[in-house]
Design a protein around this motif. Sequence first.
Motif, mmCIF file in Angstrom:
data_model
loop_
_atom_site.group_PDB
_atom_site.id
_atom_site.type_symbol
_atom_site.label_atom_id
_atom_site.label_comp_id
_atom_site.label_asym_id
_atom_site.label_seq_id
_atom_site.Cartn_x
_atom_site.Cartn_y
_atom_site.Cartn_z
ATOM 1 N N VAL A 122 14.908 14.786 -2.493
ATOM 2 C CA VAL A 122 13.829 15.422 -1.771
ATOM 3 C C VAL A 122 13.235 14.446 -0.683
ATOM 4 C CG1 VAL A 122 11.569 16.407 -2.437
ATOM 5 C CG2 VAL A 122 13.531 16.895 -3.799
ATOM 6 N N ARG A 123 12.827 14.706 0.526
ATOM 7 C CA ARG A 123 12.510 13.568 1.370
ATOM 8 C C ARG A 123 11.093 14.154 2.185
ATOM 9 N NH1 ARG A 123 16.062 10.342 3.446
ATOM 10 N NH2 ARG A 123 14.979 10.501 5.458
ATOM 11 N N PHE A 124 10.625 15.158 1.787
ATOM 12 C CA PHE A 124 9.368 15.669 2.691
ATOM 13 C C PHE A 124 7.983 15.316 1.779
ATOM 14 C CE2 PHE A 124 10.881 19.189 -0.419
ATOM 15 C CZ PHE A 124 9.992 19.255 -1.334
ATOM 16 N N LEU A 125 8.036 14.403 0.945
ATOM 17 C CA LEU A 125 6.669 14.066 0.203
ATOM 18 C C LEU A 125 6.198 12.917 1.007
ATOM 19 C CD1 LEU A 125 7.806 14.527 -3.460
ATOM 20 C CD2 LEU A 125 6.152 15.998 -2.094
ATOM 21 N N ASP A 126 4.758 12.944 1.298
ATOM 22 C CA ASP A 126 4.121 11.618 1.589
ATOM 23 C C ASP A 126 4.107 10.572 0.579
ATOM 24 O OD1 ASP A 126 3.179 12.874 3.818
ATOM 25 O OD2 ASP A 126 1.135 13.061 3.051
ATOM 26 N N TYR A 129 0.798 -1.197 -0.084
ATOM 27 C CA TYR A 129 0.006 0.054 -0.085
ATOM 28 C C TYR A 129 0.939 1.196 0.065
ATOM 29 C CZ TYR A 129 -3.700 -3.287 1.682
ATOM 30 O OH TYR A 129 -4.200 -4.332 1.974
ATOM 31 N N ALA A 130 0.602 2.368 -1.033
ATOM 32 C CA ALA A 130 1.380 3.451 -0.829
ATOM 33 C C ALA A 130 0.717 4.364 0.202
ATOM 34 C CB ALA A 130 1.479 4.120 -2.271
ATOM 35 N N LEU A 131 0.798 4.177 1.307
ATOM 36 C CA LEU A 131 0.109 5.054 2.208
ATOM 37 C C LEU A 131 1.247 5.662 2.945
ATOM 38 C CD1 LEU A 131 -2.753 2.631 3.844
ATOM 39 C CD2 LEU A 131 -3.067 4.606 2.362
ATOM 40 N N PRO A 132 0.954 6.908 3.451
ATOM 41 C CA PRO A 132 2.021 7.761 4.104
ATOM 42 C C PRO A 132 2.070 7.408 5.649
ATOM 43 C CG PRO A 132 0.271 9.180 3.691
ATOM 44 C CD PRO A 132 -0.016 7.995 3.046
ATOM 45 N N VAL A 133 1.031 7.047 6.387
ATOM 46 C CA VAL A 133 1.200 6.562 7.673
ATOM 47 C C VAL A 133 0.248 5.303 7.776
ATOM 48 C CG1 VAL A 133 0.468 7.153 10.011
ATOM 49 C CG2 VAL A 133 0.887 8.883 8.259
ATOM 50 N N ASP A 134 0.857 4.216 8.510
ATOM 51 C CA ASP A 134 0.324 2.906 8.858
ATOM 52 C C ASP A 134 -0.985 3.193 9.688
ATOM 53 O OD1 ASP A 134 -0.156 0.192 9.287
ATOM 54 O OD2 ASP A 134 1.937 -0.318 8.946
ATOM 55 N N ALA A 183 5.651 5.907 5.546
ATOM 56 C CA ALA A 183 6.229 5.760 4.075
ATOM 57 C C ALA A 183 6.241 7.308 3.080
ATOM 58 C CB ALA A 183 5.310 4.664 3.281
ATOM 59 N N SER A 184 7.370 7.211 2.325
ATOM 60 C CA SER A 184 7.191 8.255 1.614
ATOM 61 C C SER A 184 7.672 7.920 0.064
ATOM 62 C CB SER A 184 8.318 9.336 2.115
ATOM 63 O OG SER A 184 9.538 8.508 1.716
ATOM 64 N N THR A 185 7.491 8.917 -0.799
ATOM 65 C CA THR A 185 8.139 9.140 -2.086
ATOM 66 C C THR A 185 9.400 9.826 -2.305
ATOM 67 O OG1 THR A 185 6.102 8.307 -3.177
ATOM 68 C CG2 THR A 185 7.724 9.312 -4.517
ATOM 69 N N GLN A 186 10.606 9.448 -2.135
ATOM 70 C CA GLN A 186 11.763 10.325 -2.181
ATOM 71 C C GLN A 186 12.100 10.316 -3.835
ATOM 72 O OE1 GLN A 186 14.465 8.760 0.705
ATOM 73 N NE2 GLN A 186 12.658 8.543 2.090
ATOM 74 N N VAL A 187 12.534 11.702 -4.217
ATOM 75 C CA VAL A 187 12.997 12.022 -5.461
ATOM 76 C C VAL A 187 14.250 12.250 -5.600
ATOM 77 C CG1 VAL A 187 12.430 13.016 -7.687
ATOM 78 C CG2 VAL A 187 10.587 12.260 -6.137
ATOM 79 N N CYS A 188 14.966 11.876 -6.252
ATOM 80 C CA CYS A 188 16.731 12.157 -6.441
ATOM 81 C C CYS A 188 17.023 12.910 -7.857
ATOM 82 C CB CYS A 188 17.564 11.159 -6.280
ATOM 83 S SG CYS A 188 17.439 10.113 -4.650
ATOM 84 N N LEU A 189 17.647 14.283 -7.687
ATOM 85 C CA LEU A 189 17.441 14.858 -8.927
ATOM 86 C C LEU A 189 19.083 15.473 -9.121
ATOM 87 C CD1 LEU A 189 14.624 16.527 -7.333
ATOM 88 C CD2 LEU A 189 14.298 15.972 -9.901
ATOM 89 N N ASP A 190 19.620 15.273 -10.320
ATOM 90 C CA ASP A 190 20.987 15.742 -10.707
ATOM 91 C C ASP A 190 21.136 17.302 -10.068
ATOM 92 O OD1 ASP A 190 22.442 13.870 -11.747
ATOM 93 O OD2 ASP A 190 21.125 13.895 -13.506
ATOM 94 N N TRP A 191 22.292 17.625 -9.496
ATOM 95 C CA TRP A 191 22.558 18.737 -8.857
ATOM 96 C C TRP A 191 23.677 19.375 -9.580
ATOM 97 C CZ3 TRP A 191 24.408 18.977 -3.078
ATOM 98 C CH2 TRP A 191 24.201 20.469 -2.635
ATOM 99 N N ALA A 219 2.456 20.230 0.686
ATOM 100 C CA ALA A 219 1.024 20.581 0.936
ATOM 101 C C ALA A 219 0.242 20.249 -0.286
ATOM 102 C CB ALA A 219 0.808 22.062 1.299
ATOM 103 N N ARG A 220 0.915 20.609 -1.583
ATOM 104 C CA ARG A 220 0.356 20.211 -2.681
ATOM 105 C C ARG A 220 0.109 18.734 -2.963
ATOM 106 N NH1 ARG A 220 -1.372 18.258 -6.299
ATOM 107 N NH2 ARG A 220 -1.487 18.908 -8.531
ATOM 108 N N PHE A 221 1.149 17.954 -2.471
ATOM 109 C CA PHE A 221 1.079 16.414 -2.904
ATOM 110 C C PHE A 221 0.644 15.753 -1.516
ATOM 111 C CE2 PHE A 221 3.961 18.085 -6.155
ATOM 112 C CZ PHE A 221 3.027 17.688 -7.360
ATOM 113 N N ALA A 222 0.260 16.298 -0.384
ATOM 114 C CA ALA A 222 -0.121 15.821 0.867
ATOM 115 C C ALA A 222 -1.221 14.711 0.651
ATOM 116 C CB ALA A 222 -0.582 16.824 2.026
ATOM 117 N N ARG A 223 -0.907 13.686 1.265
ATOM 118 C CA ARG A 223 -1.955 12.435 1.439
ATOM 119 C C ARG A 223 -2.271 12.408 2.917
ATOM 120 N NH1 ARG A 223 -0.884 7.507 -0.847
ATOM 121 N NH2 ARG A 223 -2.899 7.421 -1.236
ATOM 122 N N SER A 224 -1.730 12.938 3.776
ATOM 123 C CA SER A 224 -2.044 12.918 5.276
ATOM 124 C C SER A 224 -1.995 14.309 5.796
ATOM 125 C CB SER A 224 -1.162 11.978 5.894
ATOM 126 O OG SER A 224 0.240 12.446 5.811
#
Length: 307
Positions: free
Chosen positions: A247-251, A100-105, A143-151, A173-178
Amino acid sequence: MKPKELHPLVAELFARGRRRSVRVAVEQEFLVADATTGAAVPIERVRRAAAGAIAAPYLGFEPGGQLELSLPCTLDPVGQVRTMVDDIASHLAAAHLTIYALPVDPRPEHEVPLQLTSPRYVAMHRHFDSIGPAGRRMMRRTASTQVCLDWWPGRAGLEQWRVLNLAGPYLAARFARSSGPHGRLSTWLDADPARTGFDDRLLVGDDPIAAYTAFAAGAAVFTAGGPGEHLTTMFPPVRPRSTYLEVRFLDAQEPFAIGRVINALTSLMYDATHRRSVLRALEPSRGELASQWRAAAAGELDLELVA
């Protein structure tokens, strides 16, 4: 931990790449449950079920048994995520397991034990418990979705670092699911503010290496591995990783929605006109970053500004 011990290692974290490439890598976390009972599942059972999957080489786990797919850099992250998630979900379903892609169990704490019990994780668990309950909830039940981007090198790279940090509350906030006091972001805000940095400490002054060094030096040391290991226990919303930013802040996002997240992040990172426009809009309110993060976690951030 003394700043002089940390500074050269932090400098390596801020080295940045030499080329202006635009690759993306996704780290997607899932909660795992027995398909019949809904119970938490031992990690070894998941490993056995995933054996032979094309996604198996990228499989990892978080302390509470959350499954993580740490995918390699690609120019087509959306297609890669779709392929890998379908593959791993199919293998697990054959073993009567569901992800399950849920941000909080939603399961209570006593039903989700600490499964990774290395000295580092045990020490981390103990440290967070000395502060409050949020740390163990973060470790075992989020649980989160983390995105790594070339710097990039040069001025562009400094802008990338600042814009991701300044835009973080709005993107979260835009992509919040909790949301609310037990939402994923609130949990992170409460776990250990000295090492999570949801404020403007990382943006003070013109030297990001000095700011990050001071940030790391101000956090309690709970491992015995020296300054290098101490830096791995820092959990800012955007983590410097030498040649890329994490990027570590996304649900945790549903896999089908990850494309929208990537589009928003890559536009900020790689479109100079857009990046500088956002920086001009957000720099004046840098001192309000802590309250913006709190508002995002509570679901109260101005949606017009988010847009």
